[in-house]
Design an enzyme around this catalytic site. Structure first.
Site, PDB file in Angstrom:
ATOM      1  N   SER A 172      30.975  19.575  30.883  1.00 49.04           N
ATOM      2  CA  SER A 172      31.038  19.768  32.844  1.00 49.04           C
ATOM      3  C   SER A 172      30.222  18.638  33.389  1.00 49.04           C
ATOM      4  O   SER A 172      29.976  17.783  32.855  1.00 49.04           O
ATOM      5  CB  SER A 172      30.889  21.354  33.204  1.00 49.04           C
ATOM      6  OG  SER A 172      31.060  21.565  34.523  1.00 49.04           O
ATOM      7  N   HIS A 378      36.915  26.916  32.402  1.00 50.37           N
ATOM      8  CA  HIS A 378      36.208  26.223  31.934  1.00 50.37           C
ATOM      9  C   HIS A 378      34.451  26.902  31.686  1.00 50.37           C
ATOM     10  O   HIS A 378      34.385  26.120  30.921  1.00 50.37           O
ATOM     11  CB  HIS A 378      35.557  26.171  33.377  1.00 50.37           C
ATOM     12  CG  HIS A 378      34.740  24.706  33.457  1.00 50.37           C
ATOM     13  ND1 HIS A 378      35.174  23.469  33.413  1.00 50.37           N
ATOM     14  CD2 HIS A 378      33.859  24.414  34.079  1.00 50.37           C
ATOM     15  CE1 HIS A 378      34.194  22.412  34.353  1.00 50.37           C
ATOM     16  NE2 HIS A 378      32.775  23.071  33.752  1.00 50.37           N
TER      17      HIS A 378
END
Length: 405
Positions: A172, A378
């Protein structure tokens, strides 16, 4: 709708205790220490402190395998793993040697280092500023971490490892800061052998989901309310917060499904790869804290879609941070080190369109690799039940192949 009701129930409960003081402000969790998490499995862990150019004291963790089958040669290849938003190095050690990435890399013969971004539970110190009383300490976003902190971390690891370059794995915004660094300080490209970017956040081209729209719509109000209370730290590691989550989300409770819905509506719906039983344990280590400024930085990035430094909405403040009245854009043509981009169709925060846009801007993308599982989200990059098979084995193959070449 049920997810929204759950949020309102939590907020109502928090208001009784002082909403912002409950969610924000300094405190540590009561999870098992990272030393025990690693050493209980027979691995060695050492802690290192790095002082950045801005005086921030940053903590690195290094693990050594219990196995002795290291690679031939005088040096073991170094791998730096950088956590994402609200994370910490211990987030990568919650499941054990058969599943967690640092253990797998260490067993494969790599010299594994894990960094902690300034402001989290481990790197919450400064040589002169007191995070508990100084608002100046918390005046940072992605730009400051990428420009000042990451180069100090890389240089420290290379010095200790007696090497000229390392492998970089960022999840990320852990990848975002490496892109910022090498766009602004191109000399650091030669210090990264290969950058394995796991769901990197840069250009946001996709349309936000309904849940994200709701969060974005209330963010300015929340930001203003928090600032008015002179609070600058957000989502730190709190004992009673983790205990609240444990009470609400443990097996057998009515709220467990709502807990899971809340998490998955934010990162991507994947019920099969997320072990709901472990939510209480995860809550002891995540979130690990950051600055309100960082949250504002991410809000701007997601709502504008443009990969630039944070706009402080004040010319003098921008001048202080960037020496220009307008926040600088990041020239990704300067990022010439090799990059592999890893993404998934089930990720609500980083989509294929976002990855395609980033790939167009980077001059040395070796590959774009989609996770072979449609619902991978994610958080699955860290905690998917089958993360080893779906991702980590591939990462090891890429590292080994690069060394062979």
């Amino acid at each position: 709708m049920r997810c929204l009701c759950f949020v309102l129930i939590l907020f109502r409960g928090c208001f009784g205790m002082g909403l912002w003081e409950t969610i924000f402000g300094p405190a540590l969790g009561d999870g098992i220490s990272i030393q025990n998490m690693v050493m209980n499995f027979g691995y060695k862990l050492t802690e290192h402190e790095v002082i950045s150019e801005t005086g921030n004291i940053l903590v690195l963790h290094k693990i050594r395998s219990k196995r002795r089958n290291f690679r031939n040669g005088s040096h073991t290849p170094a791998v730096l793993i950088q956590h994402g938003l609200l994370g910490a190095s211990d987030n990568w050690f919650l499941r054990g040697p058969e599943k967690d990435l640092p253990f797998l890399l260490s067993d494969a013969g790599y010299d594994v280092w894990l960094s902690n971004m300034r402001g989290n539970v481990y790197s919450r110190r400064h040589i002169t500023l007191n995070p508990d009383s100084s608002s100046s300490y918390w005046n940072f976003g992605l730009h400051e971490i990428g420009y000042y902190d990451l180069p100090a971390i890389i240089d420290y690891i290379l010095d200790k490892s007696e090497q000229e370059s390392l492998f970089y794995m960022g999840h990320s915004i852990g990848s975002t800061i490496a892109l910022i660094l090498c766009s602004l300080r191109p000399e650091y490209n030669k210090k990264i052998l290969l950058h394995l970017a796991l769901a990197p956040i840069a250009f946001v081209t996709h349309k936000p989901k309904m849940f994200h729209k709701m969060v974005f719509s209330v963010f300015p109000f929340v930001e203003q309310s928090v600032q008015s209370r002179n609070i600058h730290e957000v989502f730190p590691r709190r004992k009673y917060f983790s205990r609240l989550i444990e009470y609400l989300c443990q097996d057998g409770t009515y709220f467990q499904k709502l807990c899971l819905m809340f998490i998955l509506n934010f990162v991507g719906v994947d019920y099969d790869q997320f072990n709901a039983t472990l939510i209480p344990n995860f809550a002891k280590y995540y979130p690990a804290g950051t600055s309100l400024c960082m949250a504002s930085n991410l809000y701007q990035l997601f709502t504008t879609g443009i990969f630039t430094a944070m706009d402080f909405q004040n010319k003098s403040e921008n001048l202080l941070h960037y020496r220009t009245e307008i926040p600088p854009s990041y020239n990704l043509s300067n990022v010439v080190h090799p990059v592999t981009l890893h993404y998934s169709d089930g990720d609500y925060l980083v989509t294929k369109d976002d990855i395609d846009m980033l790939a167009e801007k980077l001059p040395n993308v070796k590959d774009k690799l989609k996770i072979p599982y449609p619902s991978f989200n994610h958080l699955d990059f860290m905690w998917a039940i089958n993360s080893k098979k779906l991702l980590y084995d591939q990462l090891l193959l890429l590292l080994n192949k690069y060394l062979e070449n």
